[in-house]
Design an enzyme around this catalytic site. Structure first.
Site, PDB file in Angstrom:
ATOM      1  N   ILE A 155      35.985  37.383  14.679  1.00  0.00           N
ATOM      2  CA  ILE A 155      35.263  37.848  15.876  1.00  0.00           C
ATOM      3  C   ILE A 155      33.905  38.428  15.478  1.00  0.00           C
ATOM      4  O   ILE A 155      32.890  38.175  16.132  1.00  0.00           O
ATOM      5  CB  ILE A 155      36.099  38.890  16.650  1.00  0.00           C
ATOM      6  CG1 ILE A 155      37.444  38.278  17.079  1.00  0.00           C
ATOM      7  CG2 ILE A 155      35.341  39.382  17.881  1.00  0.00           C
ATOM      8  CD1 ILE A 155      38.449  39.286  17.630  1.00  0.00           C
ATOM      9  N   ALA A 230      37.572  47.164  18.709  1.00  0.00           N
ATOM     10  CA  ALA A 230      38.610  46.900  17.693  1.00  0.00           C
ATOM     11  C   ALA A 230      39.928  47.552  18.093  1.00  0.00           C
ATOM     12  O   ALA A 230      40.746  46.967  18.820  1.00  0.00           O
ATOM     13  CB  ALA A 230      38.125  47.403  16.341  1.00  0.00           C
ATOM     14  N   ARG A 231      40.150  48.757  17.633  1.00  0.00           N
ATOM     15  CA  ARG A 231      41.281  49.590  18.002  1.00  0.00           C
ATOM     16  C   ARG A 231      40.772  51.023  18.061  1.00  0.00           C
ATOM     17  O   ARG A 231      39.914  51.406  17.242  1.00  0.00           O
ATOM     18  CB  ARG A 231      42.406  49.504  16.955  1.00  0.00           C
ATOM     19  CG  ARG A 231      43.185  48.199  16.946  1.00  0.00           C
ATOM     20  CD  ARG A 231      44.097  48.059  18.162  1.00  0.00           C
ATOM     21  NE  ARG A 231      44.864  46.836  18.153  1.00  0.00           N
ATOM     22  CZ  ARG A 231      44.508  45.693  18.771  1.00  0.00           C
ATOM     23  NH1 ARG A 231      43.393  45.638  19.462  1.00  0.00           N
ATOM     24  NH2 ARG A 231      45.295  44.637  18.727  1.00  0.00           N
ATOM     25  N   GLU A 260      46.213  54.593  24.175  1.00  0.00           N
ATOM     26  CA  GLU A 260      46.146  53.816  25.424  1.00  0.00           C
ATOM     27  C   GLU A 260      47.491  53.828  26.140  1.00  0.00           C
ATOM     28  O   GLU A 260      48.533  53.778  25.480  1.00  0.00           O
ATOM     29  CB  GLU A 260      45.732  52.373  25.089  1.00  0.00           C
ATOM     30  CG  GLU A 260      44.331  52.301  24.533  1.00  0.00           C
ATOM     31  CD  GLU A 260      43.968  50.899  24.041  1.00  0.00           C
ATOM     32  OE1 GLU A 260      44.737  49.946  24.255  1.00  0.00           O
ATOM     33  OE2 GLU A 260      42.890  50.774  23.438  1.00  0.00           O
ATOM     34  N   HIS A 278      40.631  48.182  27.761  1.00  0.00           N
ATOM     35  CA  HIS A 278      41.122  47.195  26.781  1.00  0.00           C
ATOM     36  C   HIS A 278      41.226  45.794  27.412  1.00  0.00           C
ATOM     37  O   HIS A 278      42.313  45.225  27.512  1.00  0.00           O
ATOM     38  CB  HIS A 278      42.481  47.636  26.209  1.00  0.00           C
ATOM     39  CG  HIS A 278      42.819  46.953  24.907  1.00  0.00           C
ATOM     40  ND1 HIS A 278      43.508  47.573  23.894  1.00  0.00           N
ATOM     41  CD2 HIS A 278      42.565  45.700  24.456  1.00  0.00           C
ATOM     42  CE1 HIS A 278      43.669  46.731  22.883  1.00  0.00           C
ATOM     43  NE2 HIS A 278      43.106  45.581  23.213  1.00  0.00           N
TER      44      HIS A 278
HETATM   45  P1  NAP Z   1      39.738  39.160  10.987  1.00  0.00           P
HETATM   46  O1  NAP Z   1      39.188  37.782  11.032  1.00  0.00           O
HETATM   47  O2  NAP Z   1      40.909  39.435  10.130  1.00  0.00           O
HETATM   48  O3  NAP Z   1      38.534  40.131  10.604  1.00  0.00           O
HETATM   49  C1  NAP Z   1      38.725  41.468  10.281  1.00  0.00           C
HETATM   50  C2  NAP Z   1      37.508  41.995   9.549  1.00  0.00           C
HETATM   51  O4  NAP Z   1      37.711  43.408   9.319  1.00  0.00           O
HETATM   52  C3  NAP Z   1      37.254  41.369   8.200  1.00  0.00           C
HETATM   53  O5  NAP Z   1      35.875  41.210   8.024  1.00  0.00           O
HETATM   54  C4  NAP Z   1      37.767  42.418   7.207  1.00  0.00           C
HETATM   55  O6  NAP Z   1      37.069  42.446   5.982  1.00  0.00           O
HETATM   56  C5  NAP Z   1      37.429  43.692   7.960  1.00  0.00           C
HETATM   57  N1  NAP Z   1      38.239  44.810   7.459  1.00  0.00           N
HETATM   58  C6  NAP Z   1      39.586  44.869   7.356  1.00  0.00           C
HETATM   59  N2  NAP Z   1      39.950  46.048   6.834  1.00  0.00           N
HETATM   60  C7  NAP Z   1      38.807  46.727   6.579  1.00  0.00           C
HETATM   61  C8  NAP Z   1      38.525  48.002   6.023  1.00  0.00           C
HETATM   62  N3  NAP Z   1      39.510  48.819   5.612  1.00  0.00           N
HETATM   63  N4  NAP Z   1      37.226  48.364   5.895  1.00  0.00           N
HETATM   64  C9  NAP Z   1      36.241  47.544   6.302  1.00  0.00           C
HETATM   65  N5  NAP Z   1      36.446  46.329   6.845  1.00  0.00           N
HETATM   66  C10 NAP Z   1      37.719  45.929   6.986  1.00  0.00           C
HETATM   67  O7  NAP Z   1      40.169  39.644  12.434  1.00  0.00           O
HETATM   68  P2  NAP Z   1      39.587  39.205  13.866  1.00  0.00           P
HETATM   69  O8  NAP Z   1      40.291  38.016  14.359  1.00  0.00           O
HETATM   70  O9  NAP Z   1      38.090  39.184  13.786  1.00  0.00           O
HETATM   71  O10 NAP Z   1      40.071  40.460  14.749  1.00  0.00           O
HETATM   72  C11 NAP Z   1      39.686  41.753  14.389  1.00  0.00           C
HETATM   73  C12 NAP Z   1      40.403  42.807  15.223  1.00  0.00           C
HETATM   74  O11 NAP Z   1      39.818  42.916  16.499  1.00  0.00           O
HETATM   75  C13 NAP Z   1      41.880  42.570  15.522  1.00  0.00           C
HETATM   76  O12 NAP Z   1      42.708  42.858  14.436  1.00  0.00           O
HETATM   77  C14 NAP Z   1      42.105  43.517  16.691  1.00  0.00           C
HETATM   78  O13 NAP Z   1      42.463  44.796  16.228  1.00  0.00           O
HETATM   79  C15 NAP Z   1      40.718  43.591  17.361  1.00  0.00           C
HETATM   80  N6  NAP Z   1      40.735  42.904  18.658  1.00  0.00           N
HETATM   81  C16 NAP Z   1      40.560  43.647  19.786  1.00  0.00           C
HETATM   82  C17 NAP Z   1      40.581  43.001  21.013  1.00  0.00           C
HETATM   83  C18 NAP Z   1      40.397  43.781  22.278  1.00  0.00           C
HETATM   84  O14 NAP Z   1      40.956  43.388  23.288  1.00  0.00           O
HETATM   85  N7  NAP Z   1      39.616  44.835  22.266  1.00  0.00           N
HETATM   86  C19 NAP Z   1      40.774  41.628  21.097  1.00  0.00           C
HETATM   87  C20 NAP Z   1      40.940  40.916  19.923  1.00  0.00           C
HETATM   88  C21 NAP Z   1      40.904  41.571  18.705  1.00  0.00           C
HETATM   89  P3  NAP Z   1      37.386  41.429   4.777  1.00  0.00           P
HETATM   90  O15 NAP Z   1      37.058  40.074   5.328  1.00  0.00           O
HETATM   91  O16 NAP Z   1      36.465  41.867   3.728  1.00  0.00           O
HETATM   92  O17 NAP Z   1      38.830  41.580   4.486  1.00  0.00           O
HETATM   93  C1  8YV Z   2      44.996  42.070  23.922  1.00  0.00           C
HETATM   94  C2  8YV Z   2      44.008  42.396  21.581  1.00  0.00           C
HETATM   95  O1  8YV Z   2      44.814  43.334  24.445  1.00  0.00           O
HETATM   96  O2  8YV Z   2      44.228  40.306  20.544  1.00  0.00           O
HETATM   97  C3  8YV Z   2      44.201  41.533  20.398  1.00  0.00           C
HETATM   98  O3  8YV Z   2      44.298  42.083  19.288  1.00  0.00           O
HETATM   99  O4  8YV Z   2      43.859  43.585  21.479  1.00  0.00           O
HETATM  100  C4  8YV Z   2      43.925  41.790  22.942  1.00  0.00           C
HETATM  101  O5  8YV Z   2      43.585  40.483  22.923  1.00  0.00           O
HETATM  102  C5  8YV Z   2      46.425  42.052  23.650  1.00  0.00           C
HETATM  103  O6  8YV Z   2      46.829  42.007  22.372  1.00  0.00           O
HETATM  104  C6  8YV Z   2      47.165  41.153  24.584  1.00  0.00           C
HETATM  105  O7  8YV Z   2      48.508  41.408  24.492  1.00  0.00           O
END
Ligand code: NAP
Ligand code: 8YV
Length: 317
Positions: A155, A230-231, A260, A278
């Site tokens: 992302i 993120a979270r 939340e 969220h």
């Molecule tokens: P991803 O591809 O695994 O990317 C995570 C990134 O975070 C990587 O660049 C990783 O670094 C970095 N990271 C992990 N641990 C770290 C640390 N301790 N210090 C610094 N950087 C760190 O995951 P993604 O698919 O992009 O998703 C990321 C997160 O977004 C999800 O896990 C979720 O919590 C959140 N999210 C939120 C929503 C929402 O509804 N708000 C929706 C979707 C996702 P490295 O590459 O160097 O390991």
């Molecule tokens: C949703 C998310 O809130 O994908 C994640 O990590 O935080 C969101 O897309 C959720 O997980 C849907 O259940």
């Protein structure tokens, strides 16, 4: 007889239809006596459909000895004990990539809303204040600013690409340096000091707990904007609120919170924050793609025992 599927998290009608075509579906929300259900039906349960927040409670792990797959609706899985699942031979799947665009779009939405005081200006017009009190104060332009991404993963990279519309200078911090043109900072505080905007998009969980701490927040400073999609746990919420209250941090745009759906009331009183419940992935299109991927993982598992999108911790199973 169809294998049993226990629905722990939420699901759309489209997902329910597909679950029911292949499984005998049991909904946790409709089970009054879980121990009785588990002793009667536990051994028939092959899969659970959950999400990264609800996870798979230990009582269910222990009460379903033939559980083989936990399919999560979402990419983040900080609420799932993947070690406990791996130890029991349970594959855990999630929904990466299909939500990248809408989550990245939400980061931009919050960034623009915070920069241009969208919520305040909207309320000002609705309250009839424009005609009585005149124009609202000038806001801030994101054009050409320095924007730091915390977590340049799937992302984060999409956010970086989309920030090009602002001619921004994109920099990033993550555990490892990537093969990209953006400048890498191994020190988050140092990066925050150089940034106008900090956009947080790492996983949650113990490894990132309060990664954005008071020092990082103060380094971003009175002219800085913090965006968190993120979270809630990744940011020290109490330190952020205190800094927003006394001007040590300029603005914040938040989709996620520590506890939340409970949001600290102190945030409601602040005009320099924009709050979302969220909803970063919550579009019809993206939720459909996420739901389809949950069902595709379960279907493929039934067909040949493999899955499409395992979390890394259970990919060896
Ligand atoms: P991803 O591809 O695994 O990317 C995570 C990134 O975070 C990587 O660049 C990783 O670094 C970095 N990271 C992990 N641990 C770290 C640390 N301790 N210090 C610094 N950087 C760190 O995951 P993604 O698919 O992009 O998703 C990321 C997160 O977004 C999800 O896990 C979720 O919590 C959140 N999210 C939120 C929503 C929402 O509804 N708000 C929706 C979707 C996702 P490295 O590459 O160097 O390991
Ligand atoms: C949703 C998310 O809130 O994908 C994640 O990590 O935080 C969101 O897309 C959720 O997980 C849907 O259940």
């Amino acid at each position: 007889m169809k294998p049993g599927l226990l629905l722990i998290g939420g699901a759309t009608e489209r997902m329910i239809d597909r679950f029911e075509a292949e499984f005998t579906l049991h909904r946790l929300s409709e089970i009054d006596d879980l121990p009785a259900f588990l002793s009667a039906q536990g051994p028939t349960i092959t899969g659970v459909a959950t999400n990264g927040h609800a996870g798979v409670p230990t009582e269910i792990l222990e009460g379903c000895p033939n559980l083989k797959i936990a399919a999560a609706y979402g990419v983040g899985y900080d609420g799932i004990d993947t070690d406990a699942c791996a130890a029991r031979g349970i594959k855990v799947t999630h929904t990466p990539n299909v939500l990248n665009d809408d989550v990245a779009n939400t980061a931009l939405l919050l960034l623009l809303a915070a920069s241009r005081d969208l919520v305040f200006n909207d309320a000002y017009v609705r309250a009839g204040r424009w005609a009585k009190e005149g124009n609202t104060p000038l806001t801030r332009s994101p054009e050409g600013k320095v924007m730091g991404i915390v977590g340049l993963g799937r992302i984060g990279q999409r956010i970086a690409e989309k920030l090009a519309v602002f001619d921004a200078r994109v920099v990033y911090h993550s555990r490892t340096r990537k093969d990209v043109a953006y400048e890498y900072y191994d020190d988050l505080t140092r990066m925050a000091r150089d940034c106008d905007y900090l956009i947080v998009i790492t996983p949650g969980g113990a490894a990132t707990d309060k990664l954005v701490n008071r020092e990082v927040i103060e380094a971003l400073g009175p002219n800085g904007t913090l965006i968190n999609v993120a979270r809630g746990t990744v940011v020290d919420e109490a330190a952020m609120i205190a800094a927003l209250q006394d001007g040590r941090l300029g603005w914040a745009g938040l989709d996620v919170f520590e506890d939340e759906p409970n949001v600290p009331e102190a945030l409601f009183a602040l005009q320099n924050v924009t709050l979302l419940p969220h909803v970063a992935s919550a579009t019809v299109e993206t939720r459909q793609a996420m739901g389809d991927l949950v069902c595709d993982n379960l279907s493929q598992f039934l067909k040949d025992g493999t899955v499409l999108t395992s979390v890394p911790e259970t990919a060896h199973l």
